[in-house]
Design a protein around this motif. Structure first.
Motif: not given
Length: 226
Positions: A124-127, A138-140, A150-151
């Motif tokens: 998982g993640g985002l930026y 922007e997106s996850m 959690v991110a």
């Protein structure tokens, strides 16, 4: 704003666009065309009113995942570009990847990455883009339950600790609404944006090596919950 005009943008132009309150999108991954977007109502997450559901707080506190920053941009944007449950389409095309990758190399784009511990893999993640004291999400994505949430918790804790004034989400979804996301009119957003751009914030207020615990993130946000 979606005027249908083809735009040839550079990383420098992209930064100026964010400072003006607009951002680019593509119709889908196979369409090389980018369009400027300027919503009439803008989504934001309140840094002093971020809400964390109890079950999620337990997950964050458990440190089930390892959370890092700025170590795998390619992995995060690949995850974000993957098909969603409700659609096989994605707005992240090759031009988007190149532009934001260039800004990542220059220190304007940041990632929050969530890793499963055994076996260790990105789940998982985002930026998003950082300018002054503003962060533009922007997106996850997530491949395991709660990984993107959690991110987001770790992101908001870092932003609050680092002195950010604005957390932009572009739009408000049901997913973001549970955390306190709200829509504000364009003119109100522009005022908040201008104030945030005049400020200074420190993204690297915390290390990005996975040493920041869930408890630390929750404590940073404890005063933010409304």
């Amino acid at each position: 704003m979606h005027d249908g005009a083809r735009i040839d943008i550079t990383p420098e132009i992209l930064l100026k666009a964010y400072a003006a309150g607009i951002f680019p999108m593509a119709e889908d991954a196979d369409d090389p065309t980018l369009y400027w977007v300027e919503p009439r109502a803008r989504g934001i997450l309140p840094l002093d009113g971020f809400r964390i559901p109890r079950r999620l707080a337990r997950t964050v506190r458990s440190d089930l995942f390892e959370v890092r920053t700025d170590t795998d941009f390619d992995g995060v944007i690949e995850g974000c570009a993957g098909p969603r449950r409700d659609s096989e389409r994605t707005w992240i095309n090759g031009r988007i990847r190149d532009l934001y990758g260039a800004l990542f190399d220059r220190g304007y784009v940041h990632t929050v990455e969530v890793y499963a511990r055994e076996p260790r893999r990105l789940v998982g993640g985002l930026y998003g883009v950082s300018l002054g004291a503003a962060f533009f999400g922007e997106s996850m994505f997530h491949l395991e339950r709660d990984a993107s949430k959690v991110a987001l918790v770790h992101l908001m804790a870092r932003l609050r600790t680092g002195g950010y004034r604005l957390a932009d989400t572009q739009f408000v979804t049901d997913h973001l609404a549970q955390f306190g996301a709200e829509e504000i009119p364009r003119h109100a957003y522009k005022r908040r944006l201008a104030a945030a751009l005049e400020g200074e914030a420190e993204w690297e207020i915390w290390p990005g090596d996975g040493s920041v615990t869930g408890e630390q993130a929750l404590l940073a946000l404890a005063g933010a919950e409304g």
